[in-house]
Design an enzyme around this catalytic site. Structure first.
Site, PDB file in Angstrom:
ATOM      1  N   GLU A 128      27.642 -11.627   0.950  1.00  0.00           N
ATOM      2  CA  GLU A 128      27.455 -10.850  -0.207  1.00  0.00           C
ATOM      3  C   GLU A 128      26.915  -9.933   0.361  1.00  0.00           C
ATOM      4  O   GLU A 128      26.897  -8.783  -0.040  1.00  0.00           O
ATOM      5  CB  GLU A 128      27.660 -10.720  -1.088  1.00  0.00           C
ATOM      6  CG  GLU A 128      29.243 -11.948  -1.478  1.00  0.00           C
ATOM      7  CD  GLU A 128      30.006 -10.332  -1.866  1.00  0.00           C
ATOM      8  OE1 GLU A 128      29.512  -9.727  -2.566  1.00  0.00           O
ATOM      9  OE2 GLU A 128      31.289 -11.335  -2.131  1.00  0.00           O
ATOM     10  N   LYS A 154      20.469 -11.840  -3.768  1.00  0.00           N
ATOM     11  CA  LYS A 154      20.385 -12.865  -2.573  1.00  0.00           C
ATOM     12  C   LYS A 154      19.359 -12.142  -1.524  1.00  0.00           C
ATOM     13  O   LYS A 154      18.799 -13.050  -0.632  1.00  0.00           O
ATOM     14  CB  LYS A 154      21.989 -13.220  -2.336  1.00  0.00           C
ATOM     15  CG  LYS A 154      22.319 -14.478  -3.168  1.00  0.00           C
ATOM     16  CD  LYS A 154      21.577 -15.513  -3.521  1.00  0.00           C
ATOM     17  CE  LYS A 154      22.461 -16.463  -3.824  1.00  0.00           C
ATOM     18  NZ  LYS A 154      22.164 -17.920  -3.438  1.00  0.00           N
TER      19      LYS A 154
END
Ligand code: NDP
Ligand code: GDP
Length: 344
Positions: A128, A154
């Site tokens: 992602e 992230k």
């Protein structure tokens, strides 16, 4: 003496599969879980290892929890799986997502730096971070353009892990993993929504399953294969970043057809856009419909990774292909719904 590994996020899908892999390799396995009102060991129990993993309470939002745990347990390896891991929820809870996913990772890195910088660290990074790619497969050097608070959180954690490696010489590995699924996958993710939802339709518990973007494509693998790659990353001489993926992308609608086939449905798609329906040709009933409420503010339309570096340097390859994965998940949810089991 046995190697000791500490898994943060041991109650989740990857925590359970990795714990099993490490136990099979002779490790002492410590699992960190947060305080919870509901059962935390259900996935470990499913794999028959709940008595073999030593559980500790650790809330990642509390810096002292993390440092005390690292001090007390002094593991050789730490795997950070703890996260708000659902992309759709990150649009509604961006601050919480960044706190757990980004600052949580930094809290662990700081604890390692303070307690014992020789501890090897695995950060659960994600495809992602790339956002939608071009037609080619994404690699360790593809530019990152995250399209959700989850992806941003992230990416920042990934960059911090790389920084601690470069600044302090710490053994920080970042595994850039494409979607990996299993019968232990959380119910909110699309593969599990499909296998559980269609099993419920089959057993008369619901009429129809609503889904979002049927044309999104993901490179889906089996979590049991991926934990082996993670472990191999931490056994290398030098720390680095590695993509784990199968190299094949599948559309959501094709995963639906595979899972449906495994449950005895025959799906024919009728209509377009929001009016599209998945009709079971055996009965003529609509078993899938589209709910625009499940569309995301920004979508990652397609992800496909190249596992070439992992193959060359780790000797890693996936074993389970998507049709087998869909059949495995469908069979488990068929059994669970039939038997009324609701553990996760
Ligand atoms: P899960 O959502 O199944 O597991 C996440 C874990 O994090 C759970 O054990 C959860 O605990 C724990 N956790 C959440 N918040 C906190 C907190 N504040 N303090 C302590 N623990 C917390 O994820 P997966 O196992 O599927 O994935 C593992 C990791 O890999 C995640 O970081 C995910 O973002 C990442 N990842 C996953 C991919 C996939 O396809 N599965 C792909 C790429 C990356 P609880 O059970 O209490 O909620
Ligand atoms: P993600 O890749 O981490 O976001 O994993 P998900 O399993 O949550 O979503 C994978 C893709 O499926 C995304 O492009 C979603 O938009 C798409 N999708 C379509 N319908 C659904 C649905 O009902 N639930 C979820 N979670 N995703 C869906």
């Amino acid at each position: 003496m046995k190697n000791t590994a500490l898994i943060l996020g041991a109650s989740g899908q990857d925590g359970a599969y990795l714990a099993k892999h490490l136990l099979q390799n002779g490790y002492r396995v410590l699992g960190a879980v947060r305080r919870s009102a509901s059962p935390r060991a259900a996935r470990l129990q499913y794999l028959g290892i709940e008595r073999d993993v030593e559980l500790f309470e650790c809330e990642l939002l509390e810096p002292t929890n993390v440092i005390k745990l690292v001090e007390k347990t002094r593991p050789r390896e730490i795997y950070n799986f703890a996260a708000q891991s659902f992309v759709a929820a990150s649009f509604e809870q961006p601050l919480f997502t960044l706190d757990v996913n980004t600052l949580g990772a930094v809290r662990i890195l700081e604890a390692i730096r303070a307690v014992d910088p020789a501890i090897r660290f695995y950060q659960a990074s994600t495809s992602e971070m790339f956002g939608s790619g071009d037609d080619g497969a994404q690699t360790e050097t593809t530019p990152f353009r995250p399209r959700s608070p989850y992806g941003v959180s992230k990416l920042a954690a990934h960059a911090m892990a790389v920084n601690y490696r470069e600044s302090y010489g710490m053994f920080c590995v970042s595994g850039i993993l494409f979607n990996h699924e299993s019968p232990l996958r959380g119910r909110e993710f699309v593969t599990r929504r499909v296998t559980l939802g269609l099993a419920e339709v089959k057993h008369g518990r619901r009429d129809c399953l609503a889904l979002g973007n049927l044309d999104a494509q993901r490179d889906w693998g089996f979590a049991g294969d991926y934990v082996e790659g993670m472990w191999r990353m931490l056994q290398q001489e030098r720390a680095g970043d590695y993509v784990l993926a199968t190299g094949t992308a599948t559309r959501v609608r094709d995963f639906v057809a595979l899972a449906a086939g495994a449950l005895g449905f025959k799906i024919a798609w009728e209509g377009t856009g929001r009016d599209e329906r998945g009709i079971d040709r055996n009965t003529g009933r609509a078993v899938i419909r589209v709910d625009p409420a499940l569309f995301r503010p920004a979508e990652v339309h397609a992800l496909r990774g190249s596992p070439a570096k992992a193959a060359a340097e780790l000797g890693w390859a996936h074993r389970v292909e998507v049709p087998e994965l869909a059949a495995m998940m469908a069979a488990e949810d068929d059994r669970r719904v039939r038997d009324g089991l609701q553990d996760f």
